[in-house]
Design a protein around this motif. Structure first.
Motif, PDB file in Angstrom:
ATOM      1  N   VAL A  47      -0.034  -5.502   2.399  1.00 55.02           N
ATOM      2  CA  VAL A  47       0.862  -4.456   2.958  1.00 55.02           C
ATOM      3  C   VAL A  47       1.583  -4.909   4.410  1.00 55.02           C
ATOM      4  CG1 VAL A  47       0.857  -2.091   4.077  1.00 55.02           C
ATOM      5  CG2 VAL A  47      -0.492  -2.570   1.814  1.00 55.02           C
ATOM      6  N   ARG A 101      -6.886  -5.673   1.213  1.00 56.22           N
ATOM      7  CA  ARG A 101      -5.561  -5.263   0.547  1.00 56.22           C
ATOM      8  C   ARG A 101      -4.608  -4.899   1.829  1.00 56.22           C
ATOM      9  NH1 ARG A 101      -8.483  -0.523  -3.182  1.00 56.22           N
ATOM     10  NH2 ARG A 101      -9.677  -2.208  -4.528  1.00 56.22           N
ATOM     11  N   TRP A 102      -4.948  -4.758   3.076  1.00 54.14           N
ATOM     12  CA  TRP A 102      -4.134  -4.550   4.125  1.00 54.14           C
ATOM     13  C   TRP A 102      -3.551  -5.853   4.392  1.00 54.14           C
ATOM     14  CZ3 TRP A 102      -2.600  -0.099   5.567  1.00 54.14           C
ATOM     15  CH2 TRP A 102      -3.247   0.781   5.480  1.00 54.14           C
ATOM     16  N   SER A 103      -3.818  -7.032   3.969  1.00 51.08           N
ATOM     17  CA  SER A 103      -2.972  -8.216   4.166  1.00 51.08           C
ATOM     18  C   SER A 103      -1.869  -8.117   3.265  1.00 51.08           C
ATOM     19  CB  SER A 103      -3.756  -9.460   3.891  1.00 51.08           C
ATOM     20  OG  SER A 103      -4.114  -9.250   2.489  1.00 51.08           O
TER      21      SER A 103
END
Length: 609
Positions: free
Chosen positions: A521, A517-519
């Motif tokens: 963001v 998920r951080w990719s």
């Protein structure tokens, strides 16, 4: 909005009649709309021009300009005052606050100038107060060619017959002749004879002014009826003027022709025009606000053809035409709209793989775009680069709502439902989402259409056109698309939906993103930072550079420059432009005195590819 689709499916006649009426209204409005390069803009600027022939700039500054500035400075809504003084002319430009009613402001400025009229020098001409006109530009230039007329006769023919005929064209406001000569009755006094009769030039001038005029003479009763009486004193020609008796005192008179040479001649030449280095008699035409560049030019050409038919001795040719760019832009924008719509239909077919569903989605584009012209006319817009850009931009957006509707209907049909029931269930299921999607677009572009300032007047055409188009697409998606699908689509029972190689690849990317998920963001923050960086580094301008296949060079000379001196410089610039690669024709104009721009020495040279 949620149940309106079900109502439309159960009552198909009212929506069909409504959109037939809107489509017809759109076609009618499209046929009546003007084609221009830019929208008509009201600049909040008032201009005061006061002329005093022969006055020095220093005298005008102290006796005219400063008093005008003091008079208008106390008015409300004044943002900036800028004055330009040159020999014989003072111009004061008053920039008003954005949002100030321009008509009322111009009237206030006119009243302020009238109040100080008595404090201004006696030799000034009547002060002119007017608003800045964005349409006061030449839309085309023509030349008159003849082998059977003198320059004087051709000049008078253009001033009288040609100008009168062209000014009958709706929307054409001015015909300015460049080159040729102006008719003038010349009286050249013989100093020896004038002195021998004990006269002076001012005495002769005063007597001619008193005698050579037409005036009202009151009323008289003739044969029992009341008639107006006029005193006719104007001479019919130069010979009759030469027979005027000039009083020399002691009850004696002398004919004007005995002390002066009276001739029907022409005034001093104050401008010239050349086409490819050859002197021509040209005339420029201008359109008024609210008229179409293309229509005015076309009707002007028709009038000139009629003049050629009535008088074959004089032929007219187009020197340059500024409406070609507006016409080309109009045609290219329409083709872009058509191409965008066609590509959108192809993409829809690739994903839905159903020609019936694709056809229903494709109908949303013309049924949304054509009625938009009706609302554009109601808003007072014309077909210009801003409105056409808006329509080209939303060509793909217009089909979005219909695609969402039809895709959900197809999904319900593949669940085993009939087309009728699937249309009702699917439309009600996503009604709120479709409305929310459209309103988000409206929320973005409606403030653009409400922007203040001069830029806002341009973007008003753009933003409100987009809003009208997407609202029409919403109406099509909620009223027509489900209704047509209910009666036109064919249900084929249970089937898989949302599968295929392309969808499989998309699902793989989606699953990977959900696991990391951080990719998403980080990618969002990086793109946002890059966007801000590019926004700050990109150059800013009011309008982008445009290639109109023409180059214009303006030359400003020092005060006191004669026409011959200005023409030498203009010719040098013209020769430099003519030597450039790709130049086919050159058109140059030279002025003296105030000229078109109110300058002492002014010239222009144009080159065309």
């Amino acid at each position: 909005m949620r149940n309106i689709s079900a109502w439309s499916i159960r009552n198909p006649v009212p929506p069909i009649v409504l959109f037939i009426a809107l489509t017809i209204a759109g076609f009618v409005s499209f046929a009546r709309m003007d084609v221009n390069n830019d929208p008509d803009i009201d600049f909040p600027i008032a201009i005061v021009v006061i002329s005093q022939p022969g006055a020095a700039p220093t005298e005008l500054e102290t006796q005219v300009t400063q008093r005008v500035e003091s008079a208008v400075r106390a008015l409300q809504g004044i943002d900036q005052i800028e004055s330009t003084v040159q020999e014989g002319s003072s111009q004061t430009v008053i920039q008003l606050d954005i949002g100030t009613p321009i008509d009322r402001a111009v009237q206030d400025v006119r009243e302020a100038v009238n109040q100080i009229r008595g404090d201004l020098p006696d030799g000034i001409l009547e002060p002119q107060v007017f608003r800045a006109n964005t349409t006061d530009n030449d839309i085309a230039s023509f030349t008159a060619i003849t082998t059977d007329m003198t320059v004087e006769e051709l000049s008078w023919y253009v001033d009288n017959a040609v100008a009168k005929e062209l000014l009958s064209v709706p929307g054409l406001t001015a015909v300015d002749r460049i080159g040729g000569v102006n008719r003038e009755i010349r009286i050249v006094l013989d100093p020896t004879k004038v002195q021998s009769y004990g006269l002076t030039a001012s005495q002769v001038n005063q007597q001619l002014r008193q005698v050579n005029l037409n005036a009202a003479g009151g009323r008289a009763e003739i044969s029992g009826t009341e008639q107006s009486v006029r005193v006719l004193g104007n001479a019919a020609n130069a010979y009759q003027l030469g027979q005027t008796q000039i009083a020399i005192g002691g009850g004696r008179t002398v004919r004007l022709a005995d002390i002066a040479d009276v001739r029907d001649a022409y005034a001093e030449v104050r401008n010239s025009a050349e086409w490819n280095g050859k002197q021509v008699l040209a005339f420029d035409i201008k359109r008024g606000k609210g008229a179409s560049d293309v229509s005015v030019f076309a009707e002007a050409q028709e009038k000139l053809k009629e003049l050629q038919t009535r008088n074959p001795k004089v032929q007219f040719e187009v020197l340059f035409n500024n409406t070609e760019y507006a016409k080309d832009q109009y045609e290219s924008a329409l083709w872009a709209l058509i191409e965008g719509a066609a590509l959108a239909v192809v993409v829809v077919f690739l994903f839905l793989r159903d020609w019936r569903a694709t056809l229903i989605s494709a109908l949303a584009i013309p049924l949304s775009a054509i009625p938009t012209f009706f609302f554009m006319e109601l808003l007072g817009f014309n077909l210009n680069q801003m409105t056409l850009l808006a329509l080209s931009l939303v060509a793909g957006v217009l089909v979005d709502d219909a695609i969402v509707e039809i895709e959900n209907i197809v999904r319900h049909m593949r669940m085993g439902k009939t087309a009728y029931q699937a249309s009702i269930d699917a439309a009600d299921e996503i009604g709120v989402a479709v409305v929310a999607t459209t309103m988000s677009i409206v929320a973005v572009f409606l403030p653009v259409g409400m922007m203040p300032g001069i830029a806002g007047q341009f973007f008003k055409n753009f933003g409100l056109t987009v809003v009208a188009a997407v609202l029409m697409s919403l109406a099509v998606a909620r009223l027509l698309t489900p209704m047509i699908a209910a009666y036109f689509l064919k249900a084929k029972g249970h089937a898989t939906h949302g599968e295929g190689w392309l969808m499989d690849q998309y699902m793989k990317v989606l699953h990977w993103t959900l696991r990391h998920r951080w990719s998403a963001v980080v990618g969002y923050l990086a793109s946002l930072g890059l966007t801000l960086f590019m926004f700050m580094t990109l150059p800013q301008t009011f309008q982008p550079n445009q290639d109109q296949d023409a180059v214009t060079a303006s030359i400003e000379m020092v005060p006191g420059t004669t026409l011959e001196q200005t023409k030498v410089v203009v010719d040098r610039v013209r020769d430099l432009l003519a030597k450039q690669e790709g130049v086919e024709n050159t058109y140059s104009r030279a002025f003296v005195g105030n000229g078109h721009a109110g300058r002492t020495g002014f010239g222009r040279a144009f080159s065309f590819r």
